[in-house]
Motif scaffolding. Structure first.
Motif, PDB file in Angstrom:
ATOM      1  N   ARG A   1       9.137  29.230  51.554  1.00  0.00           N
ATOM      2  CA  ARG A   1       8.607  28.402  50.369  1.00  0.00           C
ATOM      3  C   ARG A   1       9.639  27.570  49.789  1.00  0.00           C
ATOM      4  O   ARG A   1       9.244  26.578  49.107  1.00  0.00           O
ATOM      5  CB  ARG A   1       7.861  29.304  49.289  1.00  0.00           C
ATOM      6  N   GLY A   2      10.815  28.036  49.828  1.00  0.00           N
ATOM      7  CA  GLY A   2      11.907  27.426  49.246  1.00  0.00           C
ATOM      8  C   GLY A   2      12.871  28.300  48.290  1.00  0.00           C
ATOM      9  O   GLY A   2      12.879  29.169  48.083  1.00  0.00           O
ATOM     10  N   CYS A   3      13.806  27.593  47.766  1.00  0.00           N
ATOM     11  CA  CYS A   3      14.761  28.033  46.704  1.00  0.00           C
ATOM     12  C   CYS A   3      14.132  27.587  45.205  1.00  0.00           C
ATOM     13  O   CYS A   3      14.009  26.515  44.982  1.00  0.00           O
ATOM     14  CB  CYS A   3      16.139  27.638  46.802  1.00  0.00           C
ATOM     15  N   PHE A   4      14.152  28.728  44.238  1.00  0.00           N
ATOM     16  CA  PHE A   4      13.557  28.472  42.969  1.00  0.00           C
ATOM     17  C   PHE A   4      14.452  29.073  41.898  1.00  0.00           C
ATOM     18  O   PHE A   4      14.990  30.227  42.057  1.00  0.00           O
ATOM     19  CB  PHE A   4      12.101  28.885  43.000  1.00  0.00           C
ATOM     20  N   ARG A   5      14.621  28.625  40.728  1.00  0.00           N
ATOM     21  CA  ARG A   5      15.324  29.045  39.700  1.00  0.00           C
ATOM     22  C   ARG A   5      14.277  30.339  39.230  1.00  0.00           C
ATOM     23  O   ARG A   5      13.312  30.548  39.122  1.00  0.00           O
ATOM     24  CB  ARG A   5      15.317  28.245  38.371  1.00  0.00           C
TER      25      ARG A   5
END
Length: 547
Positions: free
Chosen positions: A216-220
């Motif tokens: 899904r990705g990179c998230f803070r």
């Protein structure tokens, strides 16, 4: 003896038909004897002719009727001291209840473990699910669940298949699992709110236990991380597989890697997965895998597990008759069925149809069978474009798609089915030019008629729905008059691909559109663009025009 042979020779010279008949009978009898001797040993039958996926073993193609193989642990799938006929047999287990064993593949038996209770609000098996109200079989359900790495496969209501890693309900009486499978009347597929459950044993223990996760990705890291991702575990030897496996076991659809901490949860307003960060911020090497990234304490690397988010899976008919009829209008091939799938998940109510499509009903669109004026569905699919038909509706969601893509999608549906593709001969033959000549003008008149005669029309571009699903669904749900639950909409984002969404148009080796076709279609695009802008709406997306 010589005289007898001479008489026979003279006889068959006069009667050649009888001679060749006897010769054919002799050869047929010899072939039967040969085949019988060749299959005197009992082969395992690793699949069912109704389920191509079931017949595939490692490196073995499906042959259309059945796949025979020898020497793959036949003893594990045969009753002791006897011959097994067909794919099923029964024997008494040590516990004293009937135990059904079926071969998924040469190395993957499935064991029937009993009838269990189920609840539409709180599923017993909380992984992937799919329905087929016409062709569901035990093999098909088991193979779909096993292919995705689930431990259990359950069948319900004769046509519904549920997968999961845990059974979270009590046993029910075997007599309550009393419905025949829609695709094979000889077997039982659960009952009303009752599951016939099988324990699957994966063929390769070394393979990833829960199948492939979706990146899904990179998230803070969210502010209230312990609330947004409520389950966590310290993993000094962190890897993607370990975190995904942990969250899958805990029945969460999201696995978030935070350095040496694995966190699990659901997409929510606290962690909506809408603002992706640069992946370099998460590029911290995993402790256990040299070539994998595991994120950090501040930037989480997120994967979607095979656990199905059930917050948006329950669907039902409207509790009371709808006061207004809302159309979900589109040109054929513009993604109407996919939009129906999204609307049903987002609202929890079935959609209806101006027509009746048995294949859609069999795949779980239960509103398909209702009359379009029944008032039991949240909106009604229609491709109609006449004034009388349009004025029958009180409001409408008008779904518009790039005509080049829509025409190809409808051509594929027409000659290949809902998720199939037209054959090469159809594209090269007379069918394609005739189709474009008839359907391309309709693409324009369909939109123009709805803009002209529609009472209250919300225009949604298919491309915008793909690009910004959350925002477009909010608009659509608002028109339908249903309170928009954000958690439910976030759930839809993770379940957006339905049974009737193609994985993309099959790329042809050539452009099927001639210069003459493109010239005509460009004119239709300009006409629709002008009509939209005349009503103070945004025009068609730029990519509608060929570059």
């Amino acid at each position: 003896m010589a005289k007898l042979l001479l008489k026979l020779q003279r006889y068959f010279r006069r009667k050649p038909v009888r001679f060749f008949t006897l010769l054919a009978l002799y050869l047929a009898a010899g072939s039967l004897v040969f085949l019988h001797s060749g299959f005197s040993g009992e082969p395992t039958v690793p699949g069912s002719p109704r389920s191509p996926a079931a017949a595939e073993g490692p490196g073995l193609p499906y042959l259309g009727v059945m796949q025979l193989s020898r020497g793959f642990k036949a003893a594990a799938t045969m009753p002791a001291g006897g011959r097994r006929h067909g794919a099923w047999f029964k024997r008494k287990s040590q516990e004293g209840w009937d135990q059904r064993v079926v071969t998924l593949s040469p190395l993957s038996p499935a064991r029937y473990i009993g009838c269990y209770e189920d609840n539409t609000r709180q599923r017993t098996l909380r992984g992937m699910s799919f329905f087929d109200y016409k062709k569901m079989t035990v093999f098909r359900c088991q193979d779909n669940c096993a292919e995705r790495g689930y431990l259990y496969a359950g069948l319900e209501f004769g046509a519904e298949c549920y997968c999961g890693h845990k059974i979270q309900a009590s046993n029910a009486s075997e007599s309550e699992c009393n419905m025949e499978c829609k695709g094979e009347r000889s077997n039982t597929c659960g009952g009303i709110n009752r599951l016939s459950i099988y324990r699957l044993e994966l063929a390769q223990e070394s393979a990833r236990r829960y199948g492939s996760a979706i990146f899904r990705g990179c998230f803070r890291r969210p502010e209230n991380v312990s609330i947004a991702l409520p389950t966590s575990q310290l993993m000094l030897n962190m890897s993607v597989d370990k975190c995904v496996d942990f969250c899958t076991e805990k029945e969460f659809p999201l696995a978030a890697l935070a350095g040496t901490t694995c966190r699990c949860g659901f997409p929510s307003t606290l962690f909506p997965l809408h603002e992706r960060e640069d992946e370099q911020l998460c590029a911290h090497k995993c402790a256990a895998e040299e070539f994998e990234s595991c994120g950090s304490a501040d930037f989480l690397l997120v994967y979607q597990t095979q656990v199905q988010d059930n917050r948006c899976m329950d669907r039902r008919f409207l509790p009371s008759r709808a006061k207004q009829l809302v159309a979900l209008a589109s040109f054929p091939g513009a993604g109407n069925t996919w939009a129906r799938h999204l609307i049903e998940l987002a609202t929890g109510f079935y959609t209806g149809s101006y027509y009746f499509d048995g294949s859609l009903y069999n795949k779980g669109f239960k509103g398909e069978r209702d009359h379009w004026r029944s008032g039991r569905t949240i909106c009604i699919k229609t491709h109609e474009s006449g004034q009388k038909e349009i004025e029958s509706f009180d409001s409408a969601i008008l779904l518009i798609r790039n005509p080049y893509k829509a025409l190809m999608a409808e051509f594929n549906r027409k000659y290949g089915g809902h998720i199939g593709f037209a054959a090469h001969a159809h594209w090269k033959g007379k069918e394609w030019p005739e189709f474009v000549a008839n359907y391309a003008p309709w693409w324009a008149t369909h939109t123009l008629d709805w803009l002209r005669y529609g009472k209250k029309v919300l225009v949604v571009h298919f491309e915008d729905l793909k690009r910004d699903l959350f925002a477009q669904l909010q608009r659509m749900v608002a028109l339908l008059g249903v309170p928009a639950c954000e958690d439910r909409l976030l759930c839809v984002e993770g379940q957006k691909d339905g049974n009737f969404k193609r994985s993309g148009l099959r790329k042809l080796e050539y452009d099927p559109y001639t210069a003459e076709m493109r010239k005509a279609i460009s004119g239709y695009i300009r006409t629709v663009d002008a009509a939209l802008k005349l009503r103070n709406l945004s025009g068609v997306p730029e990519d509608y025009y060929p570059r």
